[in-house]
Enzyme design. Structure first.
Site, PDB file in Angstrom:
ATOM      1  N   CYS A 107       3.313   5.237  -3.580  1.00 39.68           N
ATOM      2  CA  CYS A 107       2.422   6.011  -4.406  1.00 39.68           C
ATOM      3  C   CYS A 107       3.286   6.849  -5.437  1.00 39.68           C
ATOM      4  CB  CYS A 107       1.523   7.064  -3.785  1.00 39.68           C
ATOM      5  SG  CYS A 107       0.106   6.151  -2.934  1.00 39.68           S
TER       6      CYS A 107
ATOM      7  N   THR B 275      -1.280  -1.739  -5.463  1.00 40.60           N
ATOM      8  CA  THR B 275      -1.065  -1.735  -7.141  1.00 40.60           C
ATOM      9  C   THR B 275       0.222  -1.597  -7.286  1.00 40.60           C
ATOM     10  OG1 THR B 275      -1.922   0.527  -6.578  1.00 40.60           O
ATOM     11  CG2 THR B 275      -3.410  -1.174  -7.527  1.00 40.60           C
TER      12      THR B 275
ATOM     13  N   VAL C 293      -3.238   1.497   4.180  1.00 47.98           N
ATOM     14  CA  VAL C 293      -4.693   2.362   3.936  1.00 47.98           C
ATOM     15  C   VAL C 293      -5.849   1.621   4.470  1.00 47.98           C
ATOM     16  CG1 VAL C 293      -6.066   2.728   2.223  1.00 47.98           C
ATOM     17  CG2 VAL C 293      -3.475   2.984   1.646  1.00 47.98           C
TER      18      VAL C 293
ATOM     19  N   ARG D 132       9.108   0.471   0.951  1.00 53.80           N
ATOM     20  CA  ARG D 132       8.514   0.150  -0.351  1.00 53.80           C
ATOM     21  C   ARG D 132       9.196   1.236  -1.371  1.00 53.80           C
ATOM     22  NH1 ARG D 132       2.258   0.105   0.356  1.00 53.80           N
ATOM     23  NH2 ARG D 132       2.698   1.721   1.763  1.00 53.80           N
TER      24      ARG D 132
ATOM     25  N   LYS E 100      -0.734 -10.748   9.692  1.00 54.48           N
ATOM     26  CA  LYS E 100      -1.339  -9.604   9.996  1.00 54.48           C
ATOM     27  C   LYS E 100      -2.558  -9.873  10.879  1.00 54.48           C
ATOM     28  CE  LYS E 100      -0.016  -6.595   6.282  1.00 54.48           C
ATOM     29  NZ  LYS E 100      -0.324  -6.009   4.912  1.00 54.48           N
TER      30      LYS E 100
ATOM     31  N   ASP F 105      -7.670  -9.750   5.175  1.00 51.90           N
ATOM     32  CA  ASP F 105      -6.278  -9.959   4.660  1.00 51.90           C
ATOM     33  C   ASP F 105      -5.805 -11.233   4.554  1.00 51.90           C
ATOM     34  OD1 ASP F 105      -3.903  -7.203   4.671  1.00 51.90           O
ATOM     35  OD2 ASP F 105      -3.263  -9.414   4.478  1.00 51.90           O
TER      36      ASP F 105
ATOM     37  N   SER G 286      -4.732   2.986  -5.559  1.00 50.54           N
ATOM     38  CA  SER G 286      -4.270   3.912  -6.727  1.00 50.54           C
ATOM     39  C   SER G 286      -4.125   3.154  -7.890  1.00 50.54           C
ATOM     40  CB  SER G 286      -2.977   4.385  -6.093  1.00 50.54           C
ATOM     41  OG  SER G 286      -3.073   5.297  -5.031  1.00 50.54           O
TER      42      SER G 286
END
Length: 417
Positions: free
Chosen positions: A261, A86, A14, A328, A38, A33, A121
């Protein structure tokens, strides 16, 4: 257009695309981050997200963009956007540790007049009940000296049809002034904004979108099981049903629902609703069906083999959906580990995942060739990546189990979900 200095916290699926788009619009972006790897990749102009090319990172690094692990750099920003994970806790309840940790690390560096937008989310009430108290604990008055909004991400990894900025952007604020500040930032990036009356509504929008998909995907998997028992081709049923010009949505069965999600957000919503003393019967049933799907896949595999123990099995695809490297919540991983535990000799091919650890053992993606295919007792499609030689796989495999309905050919050695 007013140029902003925007700190984006969390540079994953995201945050990094959002950072790129904000930078393209002329904003100065500070990417933060906690993962030094990364940050190092970005400094070396390497992308760690397969939809983003290295050349895009090179162009990003030449614009007004900096990447760092230092939360204190956020004090320079006029806008802070939280794009942190999350996940679920082991108990199946919301785990907001990344949000809370990020906020606590940012808190000493917050400045008067800044705007903070949460994109992660989460359940309705998170912004109001978790974010605001931490900020006001630093002495700010939300809506007066500090501004807070919520805008749920709507990224669909691997989807090339809809660009990030083409998808209407839900926006909200804790006060009307907060909402206006969110609007002034995001109207420079997104083509269409959809303001809603409160952060709780915006949070519920994301929960509804993914819960609806969770229920429908679970239902279509249950439909596939039922059609198998009735000796009906479920794909033929679905294709025919999709011709109806109204009231029909295209969902396809598979090994189970993965990703951050869709299998996670409904449980965030369920938790919050259950706290209020209400029930979530559709979510509960959909979760049961989704949790059962890997076991059903294993049951079908057993029916195709004399014995899973010592069988040579090739899995095609470990990612939770096609054309991405994201594993994931991938049910492909669950199926793989169940087969290993049952004694199968397992190999996998996934062009997006060269190495993966299964049952504490490292595996490497093998190259698909005529001789390697013919050596396996069973080839199982778990992910329908586009860049696969489907014809060769069909021609040179002894037996195939297609859990994704991705083969449009018939044959005695081809078995559909």
């Amino acid at each position: 257009m007013e140029k902003q200095k925007i700190a984006i916290v969390g540079l994953g699926y995201v945050g990094l695309p959002l950072a790129i788009e904000c930078s393209l619009r002329g904003h100065h972006v500070i990417g933060i981050d906690h993962d030094q790897g990364k940050v190092d990749d970005l400094h070396q102009h390497r992308s760690y997200i397969n939809e983003i090319e290295d050349e895009t990172i090179t162009a990003l690094m030449k614009r007004s963009f900096t990447a760092t692990v230092r939360c204190e750099e956020a004090k320079q920003a006029t806008v802070i956007v939280l794009c942190v994970p999350t996940p679920l806790a082991s108990t199946g309840t919301p785990n907001l540790c990344y949000v809370q940790t990020a906020l606590k690390q940012l808190a000493p560096h917050l400045q008067q007049g800044q705007l903070l937008i949460l994109e992660s989310s989460t359940f309705p009430g998170t912004t109001e009940e978790i974010i605001v108290p931490i900020i006001e604990g630093e002495g700010f008055l939300v809506g007066k000296t500090f501004f807070v909004g919520y805008s749920p991400e709507r990224i669909d990894p691997g989807n090339k049809q809809f660009h990030l900025t083409d998808v209407p952007k839900i926006i909200s604020g804790m006060t009307s002034e907060c909402l206006q500040k969110v609007k002034r930032v995001y109207e420079t990036v997104f083509k269409e904004l959809v303001p809603v009356s409160s952060t709780r509504v915006a949070e519920a929008v994301k929960m509804f979108e993914n819960t609806q998909r969770f229920i429908n995907l679970s239902f279509v998997n249950e439909m596939a099981r039922a059609c198998y028992e009735l000796d009906i081709d479920v794909e033929e049923v679905l294709v025919a049903a999709d011709t109806k010009p109204y009231g029909s949505s295209a969902y396809r069965p598979g090994p189970g629902i993965g990703g951050h999600c869709i299998p996670v957000d409904p449980l965030y919503f369920k938790w919050k609703v259950n706290q209020a003393g209400a029930t979530t019967r559709f979510i509960d049933l959909a979760k049961v069906v989704n949790d059962e799907q890997p076991d059903y896949i294993i049951k079908r595999i057993r029916s195709l083999l004399h014995s899973v123990e010592d069988a040579s099995i090739l899995l095609i695809g470990l990612s939770y959906k096609k054309n991405i490297r994201d594993t994931r919540e991938s049910k492909s991983i669950v199926v793989a580990e169940r087969l290993i535990q049952a004694g199968a000799h397992l190999a996998y091919h996934d062009p997006f995942i060269p190495v993966y650890t299964l049952c504490d053992q490292p595996y490497q993606s093998i190259t698909i060739a005529k001789d390697t295919l013919s050596a396996f007792d069973l080839v199982i499609f778990l992910t329908d990546h586009d860049d696969l030689d489907y014809d060769m796989i069909v021609q040179h495999s002894k037996s195939i189990f297609d859990t994704k309905q991705c083969l449009n050919v018939e044959g005695p050695h081809i078995h559909k979900l």
